[in-house]
Design an enzyme around this catalytic site. Structure first.
Site, PDB file in Angstrom:
ATOM      1  N   ASP A   1       6.332 -11.541   3.230  1.00  0.00           N
ATOM      2  CA  ASP A   1       5.890 -10.328   2.553  1.00  0.00           C
ATOM      3  C   ASP A   1       6.210 -10.442   1.073  1.00  0.00           C
ATOM      4  O   ASP A   1       7.364 -10.334   0.665  1.00  0.00           O
ATOM      5  CB  ASP A   1       6.619  -9.128   3.166  1.00  0.00           C
ATOM      6  CG  ASP A   1       6.179  -7.805   2.571  1.00  0.00           C
ATOM      7  OD1 ASP A   1       5.396  -7.792   1.605  1.00  0.00           O
ATOM      8  OD2 ASP A   1       6.621  -6.769   3.099  1.00  0.00           O
TER       9      ASP A   1
ATOM     10  N   HIS B   1       2.730  -8.338   4.229  1.00  0.00           N
ATOM     11  CA  HIS B   1       3.125  -6.941   4.089  1.00  0.00           C
ATOM     12  C   HIS B   1       2.633  -6.058   5.241  1.00  0.00           C
ATOM     13  O   HIS B   1       3.018  -4.892   5.328  1.00  0.00           O
ATOM     14  CB  HIS B   1       2.652  -6.405   2.735  1.00  0.00           C
ATOM     15  CG  HIS B   1       3.239  -5.093   2.373  1.00  0.00           C
ATOM     16  ND1 HIS B   1       4.592  -4.839   2.419  1.00  0.00           N
ATOM     17  CD2 HIS B   1       2.671  -3.926   1.973  1.00  0.00           C
ATOM     18  CE1 HIS B   1       4.826  -3.593   2.057  1.00  0.00           C
ATOM     19  NE2 HIS B   1       3.691  -3.027   1.779  1.00  0.00           N
TER      20      HIS B   1
ATOM     21  N   SER C   1       6.276   0.870   3.769  1.00  0.00           N
ATOM     22  CA  SER C   1       6.140   0.484   2.369  1.00  0.00           C
ATOM     23  C   SER C   1       6.657   1.632   1.494  1.00  0.00           C
ATOM     24  O   SER C   1       7.824   2.020   1.643  1.00  0.00           O
ATOM     25  CB  SER C   1       4.673   0.133   2.081  1.00  0.00           C
ATOM     26  OG  SER C   1       4.582  -0.563   0.872  1.00  0.00           O
TER      27      SER C   1
END
Lengths: 324, 324, 324, 324, 324, 324
Positions: A275, A304, A188
């Protein structure tokens, strides 16, 4: 969350059609040069933990503008001699937490430098690094995505990305490290920083692991997802619509796709088709921009979480193959 | 949201049983003294708007540590001679927005100084005032309630409350203002700032209007509500449990109940019995601490809206009676 | 809320392909004629408020079928002579509230007639006007969008739109008003009423301000959004599927796009691209149907807030330019 | 939803300590007398359905003020001779729907009169009965709980409760019915109507079945639950705080606890301890007020579903025992 | 989530006042005896991973009724000689996942046996162990808390708890393990299994680590929280109210408080005061029932995360002190 | 929920382009043959209810592998001679509940066999039939859609669909039934079972009623909806991404579209255009695959309620026309 971005076959060929912002190279080379001029040698301090198999040091190195950045350096306690080193960056909101939070790379035989994220660490895993902001860069949506966003010079992510590049430089100088085998890794936000660092100091990086990276094709992402952190931009522009162009311009200076184009090291990325936090179109835009040996793991059912330890395992194997 | 705090008859007699923190007086008098030493005269600039009935000036005055703070100064355009002045503080997250957002007090015949909130204004109404933070005070939960919270000296609300007191001092120096008739006013965070300013510079304040004030009996509030912004503290302490005592100590330095004890001006507050953002126990703790002429409007059915323009109307009448 | 309607370049050319319902003209001219036959002169009563700068009158005029409709008339208290007048209509669910709620247009130098919304005012801002319904028009989803919806004759919005047209007629007769400079204005439901009134009595209207108007291309809106109030129609048709055609036919009699085609006054509208309450396709359908001088403000990042005081400021300037 | 009201042992002895409103008897006897004066004989029309075992008639009888009210009358098609009759009232929002929706009581051997609910039937099951409101009773929150609530005379539930009492009177006059065996029954709003009808025309009612009845101890309910429909009152009073006393006074005129005191027929009620729609304290307040043979089924784990067909089965057995 | 259970000072002395169910001892000793009779020696297979510092074996041992249960056995790859061993149980819904998911105890120098959870592993971390249920124990709410709940003999948790005790027995027989230093550990459901195993085979257990344990004072928990998994019981009893007593009786046979009374090893638990998944009253009921050396870590601000790696670190230190 | 699947005109011609899985016929004929070999005659027991018009029997017949399956058999109590019979299957999560829950078909003059759903009935309506699973088929997401999903042989729905076919066979053997007039019916999961049974034993089925059927074009459904139960598959594959292909292959063995191709009886289906639980594309894929007399009722405004008793009424008429 169902599939909501392009279908996979379109993702496979999705490219960002925007060139990098004018002056992008100068902006970053200048920023890095300043950081290096202000740099001091890293300081290491022993840290006691109940982990017999791991030696932990509390590292303070200098990042953006010579500001002190904290990190953990974990090593297998039984290892002698230089080890390959993984430099890890952290997801949005969390700090470096405790040494016990970071055991994967040491268990795989690496020295492991976990960079704290300036200013973050107040939300879900504690942090220890302030974000000194002498600019007082102006109002922002709570969060970090609009902090100082009115100019590339004052933007929070300028500072954080510089820290990341400096963490890589620092890692090469640490005792007991084989600098010729250096991995940048993260998920991320951490994935975005890995891409950015690999693009900024490509000569130092031997492999790149970026799980569901953030900050990729930001201009598209903010129009297709309602989820935070991208929603911070939307809220900011609602409150300040007259600032949209400046804001988008600044954000483009940290778009990881532009860094991806500069990457030369073997790279593995993951994308998750459900996601909505880091939409897969951005991940593919970054992936498709990389001009190096590369793989992408696609998790069709993931949000995610993006493959989690399946991807960790695959990525470790990918890196092992490339570094040996 | 149903009733969730103490029943009304207990609220009526609810007192904070905690004394103010040791050194509270010195902390604030020292902070204010520094701000005054660094103070510069306010700068005023004409602003054009489509409002014929209102004259607007963009004010820059010096707040905490002499840092520049923006404000709007609206006046009825037809008024001659000195007017009573209302100094307004803004709710959490919003900035001063546009001059057109602030028409109540001018319509009532007041000069109206609307203080921008440093760093805020990125969430729902734009702002123009940075929050320069040379301390780099450390990780915080997104939002402002934990920014620099590890010590009173570095806490965001030290700076903001100082701005508020300085806004009152500034208002007395503005042209065309009758400084002997000065009202401090605000809702939620604005209400807390009104209480704080009235407690810090009581000799300058003629009346206090505080709707559903925030920052009252913070130590109780953070344990009884799940709602933001108080939830920022909870999230921060989850991430950093070892910092709980320091955090609560710092928060106590800005608890509006301690300021309320110093208020000498006639005061009107509002409390809403279904308000889970600023629970009514805090409001009553502040109200019951005021040792001056006072009234409290209780809205039994309201959530954090807290009476809205019903309270505005009542408050204007209360103030009119006290100032004339 | 991300972008969810057509992309902007398609919105720019989106037209409603449906003609107005058969008999549309007769339906509305007959309804208005009846209202005029039953009309009585407006009654005005002084209202005391703490606002020295504003004179308020409580107005009762006759709307649909001669039924009494309440309104506030605010004027700058220092103004002599005839003033331009703004007739404002209110968003869904709210009533006229308190005089203090309406200060923008008086601050800009206008007389300001704020029409109460029959039957509404029980949800978020109080109202004072009943909706006498001698028809007893039949079951409806809670809310107003299906009240009497089985025939145009009995539909709630027939009554409300007639009130709006009558409010304009009334405004021209008020003392101290310059009827040659009359603005209709409103947001959401209020914007729809502004468009409708401007289409029904075009000869009386000098300018139109309609922010994110409701009731535009209703037949599309009810299939693309889950949000209230449009969702009232969906729920009603779920409960009564056999009534779908009649319901849609009735709704088409109040679709603001059909009124927009009749507008002759300069008009300014706003659309918000993340607005799921009043989807932008409807707003553009109305805008594109207007055959007069016109502008549209597009807020790419806004939800139904739709530009807020940015639009207010722009709209006041637009109107000022057109009326002077 | 966890347990949220009083614990069961307190519920067992919970009594409403409020007497009925002054003039309660006159109010209701006067209302009923007017309705009877305006009454016309019921009209019955055959309705074809695919249900061979059930004969359905569409009934129109006169309710409040002689206004026409629709109902279904279902009978087992094979039955000869007079049958006991169940008069059923419907939960909030729904109408009488289709004949096929109502098969329980006919399957148990009863004639079954299902009263449509005026104005309702637009939300989840269709209805056919308008709510003519010549009063035009004033603004209300969407929904029915505040429609005309400013005076008992104009309140929606005055009309609906009168319909319910008239439905009972009508049932005694229907062909093929044994009026000496008449049950009133319903759930939620239907349960409240059953209690009300049984209290208003006690001499006609042989048994009462009220599942999780609504409208019981309303003044407490609106302060302890966030759920609709009670939340309609809260929203209305937020918008109109000055109307709280009048509103609560009106609501007290339809509080089913006051009707429960007048019930003389054997009664069975259900309460659900996790029911936040119709909190169990209200149900017990009604139950404890009944001075007749009675039982209460307590469902400790249920929310507003309140026992569903378990209760139906138990209630049918209870009634069977009492009527034979 | 605010504080919602008893205040801390009451938690400190909260005891379950219910004795264990009649026959509790026989039930469990009989069940264990059967499992032992059916037991086979564990099978170990090497597993390749990219973790050089860890040796992983895929273990299959026999649990309830001799059924095969999977586990991971991780060891530091550099360790010679017998190591202390930690037997870990997993939180609700997850399976044993991948070897890489389990690195804490090996990093601390322990052999680490991670028991897979029969039937689970379909929700958030994969699993590999079926739950053969020859009983076909009857309908259940989706989830595991009501699977076979109509009798202790058929209940899912009978099988799972037996697996846990058998895992401890198995751990003592593994090669390279020092059975005199055996820790049971887990969080949430894993914490409950740790308590249960420590109570069932107390002579084999040297230390207990139970973070925010599930299944403690179940009868209270199901009435005070709306959160899953406890809510599974509520939903089941809504659907089957006639089964409440049997269900609660069965649940009482696996209540960890009854096992806690049998624990003899030093124990450390954690409780979180904002934990609505495993309310702190249950945790304290278990803690207060332990008659051995013990500590409890209280996290006042945590929800079910319950201290996370802060607790891990503290617990490792607690165990280290006790085992050495 | 707005329209979210294909527009209606595309649905009209939407076909599944996937052939049935290899070996599909053998798989099902083998499974059925085994069940028949293990079959025992059904057992019937009288059940007392308060329903005079209905005779209820508690039926136990043998389903998959000869396992006992419960059902209710309701008949009009006044009927003599053989009746047409409806075999009903139940929606996801519910069990057969109480006899009083099933009155539609008896009221229409049918014998009515309501098959309990093995293992279900713990969620919203009670059940009485275990799901013996000697396979211990492996971890699954809570719910039934992934229970044993790793192979068609072990999959839960293999067992349930076999039960359904066996229920039809059983119905033809029941006393008082005219086996030449047999309807299969159900909604959602019940609709899928009706399609499956009608495809498996087409020679026994005279008419099919399937409301908003589940399990249609599963491979598309799991990618377009976030709603349960389809979301169970997504969660399972997140936890176990390596099992995706096997899982989808298994699911394809129960896809009702493949059964629909085998249907020979007149069929009526319903689809709801806002149904995100059983998306309309799946329903149309099934409908378009049926090669027999057929009708589809489309409810444009409905979510998964799917026409409710409107469809019931229409379906009864459709069946009546076909059977007589």
């Amino acid at each position: 969350m169902a599939l909501f971005d392009f279908p996979l076959h379109e993702l496979r060929t999705y490219h960002l059609d925007r060139p990098e912002p004018a002056g992008f190279d100068d902006f970053w080379s200048g920023t890095l040069a300043s950081a290096r001029r202000a740099a001091l040698p890293p300081k290491l301090a022993e840290v006691g933990t109940p982990l017999k198999g791991v030696t932990t040091r509390d590292v303070t190195f200098t990042g953006y503008a010579g500001q002190p950045i904290r990190a953990w350096l974990n090593r297998p306690s039984t290892a002698d001699g230089p080890l390959p080193v993984a430099v890890e960056f952290i997801g949005y909101g969390g700090g470096r937490g405790l040494p016990i939070d970071w055991l994967t790379w040491t268990s795989a035989g690496y020295a492991h430098l976990v960079m704290d994220t300036r200013g973050q660490g107040g939300g879900w895993r504690g942090g220890d690094t302030p974000d000194p902001d002498d600019h007082g860069a102006g109002p922002s949506t709570p969060g970090f995505l609009t902090r100082g966003v009115l100019a590339p010079e004052t933007f929070y992510y300028r500072r954080l990305i510089t820290d990341a590049a400096r963490a890589v430089e620092t890692a090469t100088e640490l005792p007991g490290v084989d600098a010729s085998r250096l991995v940048v890794t993260g998920k991320s936000q951490g994935g975005a920083l890995a891409l950015a660092a690999a693009g900024l100091v490509p000569e130092l990086v031997s492999a790149v692991v970026a799980g569901v990276p953030f900050l990729c094709d930001i201009q598209r992402a903010v129009t297709i997802t309602d989820s935070f952190p991208y929603a911070e931009v939307v809220r900011f522009l609602r409150a300040n619509p007259q600032l949209a162009q400046r804001t988008l311009d600044t954000l483009d200076h940290v778009d990881a796709v532009h860094f991806a184009r500069r990457i030369t090291a073997p790279s593995i990325l993951s994308a998750a088709l459900m996601d909505d936090v880091c939409p897969p179109s951005g991940v593919f835009a970054a992936y498709n921009a990389i001009d190096a040996q590369k793989e992408i793991e696609v998790y069709p059912w993931d949000d995610h979480a993006g493959g989690r330890s399946f991807f960790d395992t695959t990525a470790l194997e990918f890196v092992e193959d490339r570094l040996s």
